[in-house]
Design a protein around this motif. Sequence first.
Motif, PDB file in Angstrom:
ATOM      1  N   GLU A 102      -0.971  29.573  39.650  1.00 61.11           N
ATOM      2  CA  GLU A 102      -1.392  30.779  40.364  1.00 61.11           C
ATOM      3  C   GLU A 102      -2.063  31.710  39.362  1.00 61.11           C
ATOM      4  OE1 GLU A 102       1.840  33.120  41.885  1.00 61.11           O
ATOM      5  OE2 GLU A 102       2.905  33.163  39.965  1.00 61.11           O
ATOM      6  N   VAL A 103      -3.039  32.464  39.836  1.00 61.69           N
ATOM      7  CA  VAL A 103      -3.684  33.493  39.029  1.00 61.69           C
ATOM      8  C   VAL A 103      -3.398  34.833  39.689  1.00 61.69           C
ATOM      9  CG1 VAL A 103      -5.854  34.396  38.118  1.00 61.69           C
ATOM     10  CG2 VAL A 103      -5.504  31.918  38.276  1.00 61.69           C
ATOM     11  N   ILE A 104      -2.820  35.760  38.921  1.00 65.99           N
ATOM     12  CA  ILE A 104      -2.474  37.082  39.442  1.00 65.99           C
ATOM     13  C   ILE A 104      -3.371  38.111  38.771  1.00 65.99           C
ATOM     14  CG2 ILE A 104      -0.642  38.788  39.750  1.00 65.99           C
ATOM     15  CD1 ILE A 104       1.379  36.476  39.290  1.00 65.99           C
ATOM     16  N   VAL A 105      -4.279  38.688  39.526  1.00 67.39           N
ATOM     17  CA  VAL A 105      -5.140  39.748  39.014  1.00 67.39           C
ATOM     18  C   VAL A 105      -4.468  41.080  39.331  1.00 67.39           C
ATOM     19  CG1 VAL A 105      -7.410  40.847  39.101  1.00 67.39           C
ATOM     20  CG2 VAL A 105      -7.208  38.358  39.381  1.00 67.39           C
ATOM     21  N   VAL A 106      -4.164  41.852  38.299  1.00 69.35           N
ATOM     22  CA  VAL A 106      -3.546  43.167  38.498  1.00 69.35           C
ATOM     23  C   VAL A 106      -4.620  44.228  38.326  1.00 69.35           C
ATOM     24  CG1 VAL A 106      -1.707  44.747  37.819  1.00 69.35           C
ATOM     25  CG2 VAL A 106      -1.373  42.268  37.606  1.00 69.35           C
ATOM     26  N   ASN A 107      -5.018  44.812  39.436  1.00 71.45           N
ATOM     27  CA  ASN A 107      -6.024  45.862  39.428  1.00 71.45           C
ATOM     28  C   ASN A 107      -5.346  47.168  39.032  1.00 71.45           C
ATOM     29  OD1 ASN A 107      -8.226  47.577  39.979  1.00 71.45           O
ATOM     30  ND2 ASN A 107      -7.608  47.763  42.133  1.00 71.45           N
ATOM     31  N   ASP A 108      -5.610  47.615  37.811  1.00 68.02           N
ATOM     32  CA  ASP A 108      -4.873  48.742  37.231  1.00 68.02           C
ATOM     33  C   ASP A 108      -5.521  50.094  37.555  1.00 68.02           C
ATOM     34  OD1 ASP A 108      -2.973  50.114  35.776  1.00 68.02           O
ATOM     35  OD2 ASP A 108      -3.908  49.711  33.828  1.00 68.02           O
ATOM     36  N   GLY A 109      -5.548  50.418  38.861  1.00 68.08           N
ATOM     37  CA  GLY A 109      -6.108  51.707  39.271  1.00 68.08           C
ATOM     38  C   GLY A 109      -7.593  51.836  39.002  1.00 68.08           C
ATOM     39  N   ILE A 133      -2.888  42.222  42.902  1.00 66.14           N
ATOM     40  CA  ILE A 133      -1.944  43.346  43.007  1.00 66.14           C
ATOM     41  C   ILE A 133      -2.689  44.596  42.571  1.00 66.14           C
ATOM     42  CG2 ILE A 133       0.228  44.342  42.185  1.00 66.14           C
ATOM     43  CD1 ILE A 133       1.176  41.493  41.582  1.00 66.14           C
ATOM     44  N   SER A 134      -2.777  45.574  43.435  1.00 65.98           N
ATOM     45  CA  SER A 134      -3.497  46.809  43.118  1.00 65.98           C
ATOM     46  C   SER A 134      -2.530  47.960  42.883  1.00 65.98           C
ATOM     47  CB  SER A 134      -4.468  47.171  44.251  1.00 65.98           C
ATOM     48  OG  SER A 134      -5.567  46.278  44.268  1.00 65.98           O
ATOM     49  N   LEU A 135      -2.649  48.581  41.727  1.00 64.77           N
ATOM     50  CA  LEU A 135      -1.843  49.750  41.386  1.00 64.77           C
ATOM     51  C   LEU A 135      -2.626  51.006  41.745  1.00 64.77           C
ATOM     52  CD1 LEU A 135      -0.632  48.546  37.867  1.00 64.77           C
ATOM     53  CD2 LEU A 135       0.510  48.243  40.081  1.00 64.77           C
ATOM     54  N   GLU A 136      -1.960  51.959  42.356  1.00 61.37           N
ATOM     55  CA  GLU A 136      -2.650  53.178  42.779  1.00 61.37           C
ATOM     56  C   GLU A 136      -3.163  53.976  41.591  1.00 61.37           C
ATOM     57  OE1 GLU A 136      -0.406  55.562  45.439  1.00 61.37           O
ATOM     58  OE2 GLU A 136      -0.073  53.941  46.889  1.00 61.37           O
ATOM     59  N   GLY A 148       2.354  42.157  36.724  1.00 61.12           N
ATOM     60  CA  GLY A 148       2.015  40.775  37.049  1.00 61.12           C
ATOM     61  C   GLY A 148       3.102  39.798  36.663  1.00 61.12           C
ATOM     62  N   VAL A 149       3.692  40.007  35.493  1.00 59.19           N
ATOM     63  CA  VAL A 149       4.758  39.124  35.018  1.00 59.19           C
ATOM     64  C   VAL A 149       5.948  39.154  35.969  1.00 59.19           C
ATOM     65  CG1 VAL A 149       6.520  38.858  33.219  1.00 59.19           C
ATOM     66  CG2 VAL A 149       4.112  39.131  32.577  1.00 59.19           C
ATOM     67  N   PHE A 150       6.319  40.334  36.424  1.00 53.42           N
ATOM     68  CA  PHE A 150       7.482  40.446  37.301  1.00 53.42           C
ATOM     69  C   PHE A 150       7.215  39.930  38.710  1.00 53.42           C
ATOM     70  CE2 PHE A 150       9.415  42.887  33.997  1.00 53.42           C
ATOM     71  CZ  PHE A 150      10.776  42.773  34.219  1.00 53.42           C
ATOM     72  N   SER A 151       5.951  39.639  39.010  1.00 50.45           N
ATOM     73  CA  SER A 151       5.608  39.066  40.314  1.00 50.45           C
ATOM     74  C   SER A 151       5.244  37.593  40.203  1.00 50.45           C
ATOM     75  CB  SER A 151       4.423  39.833  40.921  1.00 50.45           C
ATOM     76  OG  SER A 151       4.743  41.199  41.111  1.00 50.45           O
ATOM     77  N   SER A 152       5.471  36.995  39.042  1.00 51.97           N
ATOM     78  CA  SER A 152       5.006  35.625  38.799  1.00 51.97           C
ATOM     79  C   SER A 152       6.001  34.582  39.287  1.00 51.97           C
ATOM     80  CB  SER A 152       4.738  35.427  37.310  1.00 51.97           C
ATOM     81  OG  SER A 152       5.946  35.543  36.585  1.00 51.97           O
TER      82      SER A 152
END
Length: 321
Positions: A102-109, A133-136, A148-152
């Motif tokens: 899986e690839v998790i892209v964390v959009n950091d605001g 995953i988008s962070l506000e 991202g790590v905690f959602s892996s």
Amino acid sequence: MALPPLPSLPLSLPAAALALAALAAFLFVLICVIAHVTAKTMPHKDAECRKGAAPNIHDPATRELSVVVPSYNEENRLPLMMDEALDYLEKRQKQDPSFTYEVIVVNDGSKDQTAKVAKEYCKKYGSDKVRVISLEKNQGKGGAVRTGVFSSRGKTILMADADGATKFADIEKVEEGLKNLQPWPEGMAISCGSRAHLEKDSIAKRSYFRTLLMYGFHFLVWFLCVKEIRDTQCGFKLLTREAALQTFSRLHIERWAFDVELLYIAQRLKIPIAEVAVNWTEIEGSKLVPFWSWLQMGRDLLFIRLRYMTGAWKLEAKKCN
């Protein structure tokens, strides 16, 4: 008749040295107090402990590999990295159907179209292989990676920068580095991609000022925090699931210096670490502002050491109820 005042005599050398030593001690104590008082507790969210429908690192692994890609205003650079990574991962899966990823892209605001660009890959490859995953609000690279790590879901978790500076196929090199550390104590090990072998070439291309900043930063890392890893800042690191859980559960730094604290924690926990040379190319568009970013990281390095030394931060993982 009043006598004129005697001229003041300069301090003797021993007295001057004593005064300077006292001043240095006072400043050190003052900095320690400031570091302790301003220390924040671990900024973890309750969602990191919450079990349920959403994937969580506390759950058993259901994929072979998770790739975490922290992204802040990366609409232009992200596509090249994602194309290269997903092309490699798809080919590997075709060769070995048991390999899952899986690839998790964390959009950091991000303020640009990073989230939109990343979601196009969800549509193309499916949300089971690519998640966004988008962070506000912008949390910083460390905060984004931790999210991202905690959602892996992977048995191993790879941190990879959105700029694609490291050739993605070099994951095989860091996997080999991880394998060579076996047997892993309590299932924990870390393999770090390294650009240390490229240092001479990079010095030739940098200004004297940036070279001085680089050496100063490396010295502070070695002197204050991490002595065994030459390149702590390469964004290509592979961790076993248990190593990721134990280190990121203790992490405080959310911005650029988080890699140093991560490795400092790993060394304190006696997690074996490998350093492996990888192919790396500098990509335009870096978010680092040379002087101020190095200054901020230097401050963070000093505070990492002092806060653990004074007990403001402790090597205790956040406990989930």
